[in-house]
Design a protein around this motif. Structure first.
Motif, PDB file in Angstrom:
ATOM      1  N   TYR A  49      15.183  20.202  13.821  1.00 30.47           N
ATOM      2  CA  TYR A  49      15.559  19.903  12.446  1.00 30.47           C
ATOM      3  C   TYR A  49      16.870  19.133  12.358  1.00 30.47           C
ATOM      4  CZ  TYR A  49      11.598  22.643  11.012  1.00 30.47           C
ATOM      5  OH  TYR A  49      10.323  23.105  10.847  1.00 30.47           O
ATOM      6  N   GLY A  50      16.976  18.122  13.204  1.00 33.47           N
ATOM      7  CA  GLY A  50      18.122  17.226  13.166  1.00 33.47           C
ATOM      8  C   GLY A  50      19.318  17.668  13.980  1.00 33.47           C
ATOM      9  N   ALA A  71      15.687  13.697  36.262  1.00 34.69           N
ATOM     10  CA  ALA A  71      15.853  13.592  34.818  1.00 34.69           C
ATOM     11  C   ALA A  71      14.607  12.953  34.228  1.00 34.69           C
ATOM     12  CB  ALA A  71      17.084  12.760  34.485  1.00 34.69           C
ATOM     13  N   GLY A  72      14.067  13.600  33.231  1.00 35.86           N
ATOM     14  CA  GLY A  72      12.927  13.048  32.513  1.00 35.86           C
ATOM     15  C   GLY A  72      13.387  12.245  31.318  1.00 35.86           C
ATOM     16  N   GLU A  73      12.500  12.047  30.390  1.00 34.52           N
ATOM     17  CA  GLU A  73      12.791  11.236  29.220  1.00 34.52           C
ATOM     18  C   GLU A  73      13.747  11.946  28.267  1.00 34.52           C
ATOM     19  OE1 GLU A  73       8.880  13.386  28.199  1.00 34.52           O
ATOM     20  OE2 GLU A  73      10.009  12.830  29.958  1.00 34.52           O
ATOM     21  N   ASN A  74      14.540  11.164  27.554  1.00 35.96           N
ATOM     22  CA  ASN A  74      15.475  11.695  26.569  1.00 35.96           C
ATOM     23  C   ASN A  74      14.767  11.751  25.214  1.00 35.96           C
ATOM     24  OD1 ASN A  74      17.473  12.304  24.755  1.00 35.96           O
ATOM     25  ND2 ASN A  74      18.952  10.852  25.570  1.00 35.96           N
ATOM     26  N   VAL A  75      14.114  12.868  24.959  1.00 35.37           N
ATOM     27  CA  VAL A  75      13.363  13.044  23.715  1.00 35.37           C
ATOM     28  C   VAL A  75      14.314  13.140  22.520  1.00 35.37           C
ATOM     29  CG1 VAL A  75      11.598  14.433  22.542  1.00 35.37           C
ATOM     30  CG2 VAL A  75      11.542  14.196  25.025  1.00 35.37           C
ATOM     31  N   ASP A  76      15.518  13.631  22.766  1.00 29.60           N
ATOM     32  CA  ASP A  76      16.489  13.736  21.676  1.00 29.60           C
ATOM     33  C   ASP A  76      16.909  12.374  21.136  1.00 29.60           C
ATOM     34  OD1 ASP A  76      16.348  16.455  21.889  1.00 29.60           O
ATOM     35  OD2 ASP A  76      18.438  16.739  22.509  1.00 29.60           O
ATOM     36  N   SER A  77      16.670  11.319  21.895  1.00 24.82           N
ATOM     37  CA  SER A  77      17.013   9.980  21.417  1.00 24.82           C
ATOM     38  C   SER A  77      16.055   9.491  20.333  1.00 24.82           C
ATOM     39  CB  SER A  77      17.032   8.981  22.585  1.00 24.82           C
ATOM     40  OG  SER A  77      15.725   8.754  23.081  1.00 24.82           O
ATOM     41  N   GLY A  82      10.932   9.275  13.876  1.00 24.87           N
ATOM     42  CA  GLY A  82       9.866   9.516  14.847  1.00 24.87           C
ATOM     43  C   GLY A  82       9.340  10.933  14.807  1.00 24.87           C
ATOM     44  N   ARG A  83       9.670  11.658  13.733  1.00 22.30           N
ATOM     45  CA  ARG A  83       9.291  13.071  13.624  1.00 22.30           C
ATOM     46  C   ARG A  83       8.726  13.328  12.236  1.00 22.30           C
ATOM     47  NH1 ARG A  83      11.993  15.780  17.937  1.00 22.30           N
ATOM     48  NH2 ARG A  83      13.246  14.271  19.095  1.00 22.30           N
ATOM     49  N   TYR A  84       7.619  14.037  12.169  1.00 18.01           N
ATOM     50  CA  TYR A  84       6.986  14.246  10.869  1.00 18.01           C
ATOM     51  C   TYR A  84       7.660  15.350  10.054  1.00 18.01           C
ATOM     52  CZ  TYR A  84       4.269  18.122  12.944  1.00 18.01           C
ATOM     53  OH  TYR A  84       3.872  19.269  13.574  1.00 18.01           O
ATOM     54  N   ASP A  85       8.379  16.246  10.715  1.00 20.27           N
ATOM     55  CA  ASP A  85       9.055  17.323  10.002  1.00 20.27           C
ATOM     56  C   ASP A  85      10.510  17.473  10.457  1.00 20.27           C
ATOM     57  OD1 ASP A  85       8.720  18.312  12.523  1.00 20.27           O
ATOM     58  OD2 ASP A  85       7.702  20.157  11.916  1.00 20.27           O
ATOM     59  N   ASN A  86      11.046  16.396  11.018  1.00 24.88           N
ATOM     60  CA  ASN A  86      12.397  16.349  11.570  1.00 24.88           C
ATOM     61  C   ASN A  86      12.563  17.258  12.796  1.00 24.88           C
ATOM     62  OD1 ASN A  86      14.864  15.044  11.676  1.00 24.88           O
ATOM     63  ND2 ASN A  86      15.899  16.531  10.376  1.00 24.88           N
ATOM     64  N   THR A  87      11.442  17.626  13.410  1.00 21.94           N
ATOM     65  CA  THR A  87      11.453  18.338  14.692  1.00 21.94           C
ATOM     66  C   THR A  87      10.332  17.806  15.584  1.00 21.94           C
ATOM     67  OG1 THR A  87      12.443  20.362  13.818  1.00 21.94           O
ATOM     68  CG2 THR A  87      11.170  20.578  15.858  1.00 21.94           C
ATOM     69  N   GLN A  96       7.027   6.421  21.299  1.00 23.47           N
ATOM     70  CA  GLN A  96       8.362   6.238  21.887  1.00 23.47           C
ATOM     71  C   GLN A  96       8.540   7.143  23.101  1.00 23.47           C
ATOM     72  OE1 GLN A  96      10.487   6.764  17.922  1.00 23.47           O
ATOM     73  NE2 GLN A  96      11.943   5.481  19.038  1.00 23.47           N
ATOM     74  N   ARG A  97       8.097   8.393  22.965  1.00 20.08           N
ATOM     75  CA  ARG A  97       8.234   9.329  24.074  1.00 20.08           C
ATOM     76  C   ARG A  97       7.444   8.852  25.283  1.00 20.08           C
ATOM     77  NH1 ARG A  97       8.134  15.837  24.273  1.00 20.08           N
ATOM     78  NH2 ARG A  97       8.674  15.972  26.480  1.00 20.08           N
ATOM     79  N   ALA A  98       6.260   8.351  25.067  1.00 22.67           N
ATOM     80  CA  ALA A  98       5.445   7.864  26.182  1.00 22.67           C
ATOM     81  C   ALA A  98       6.157   6.727  26.922  1.00 22.67           C
ATOM     82  CB  ALA A  98       4.082   7.408  25.674  1.00 22.67           C
TER      83      ALA A  98
END
Length: 110
Positions: A49-50, A71-77, A82-87, A96-98
């Motif tokens: 939620y932001g 290190a994997g992908e930076n999902v927090d970026s 890019g989020r339907y409910d801000n999470t 974007q994640r892919a």
């Protein structure tokens, strides 16, 4: 490779770096037991939620050793657009994640 992504609920719960790292190390040990020599990529993922969690992100970074855990992908970026409910990711966020995940795999494994 195993790609691990988790941490949003830990941001919500206020999980400490030490607690998160201990749990994640148990998971990594189980993966190593079940699938020896399989590379593991740990995403930077704490966005809830932001808000993000420095403790969760530090714990995720602490398990990276550059030989078996990467290190994997930076999902927090991926921001709120890019989020339907801000999470949780919407279609654009998932795309974007892919892209980020493929880049992380290429960096880690090639």
């Amino acid at each position: 490779a195993i790609m691990w992504g988790q941490g949003e609920s830990d941001t919500s719960a206020g999980t400490s770096q030490a607690s998160y790292a201990a749990s994640l190390n148990k998971i990594i040990a189980e993966f190593n037991r079940a699938i020896p020599a399989c590379p593991i990529l740990v995403a930077q993922e704490s966005y809830y939620y932001g808000a993000t969690s420095a403790a969760v992100l530090a714990a995720q970074a602490s398990v990276v050793n550059g030989t078996t855990v990467f290190a994997g992908e930076n999902v927090d970026s991926i921001g709120s657009s890019g989020r339907y409910d801000n999470t949780h990711l919407n279609e654009a966020g998932a795309e974007q994640r892919a892209i980020l995940a493929v880049a992380a795999l290429m960096t880690a494994l090639i």
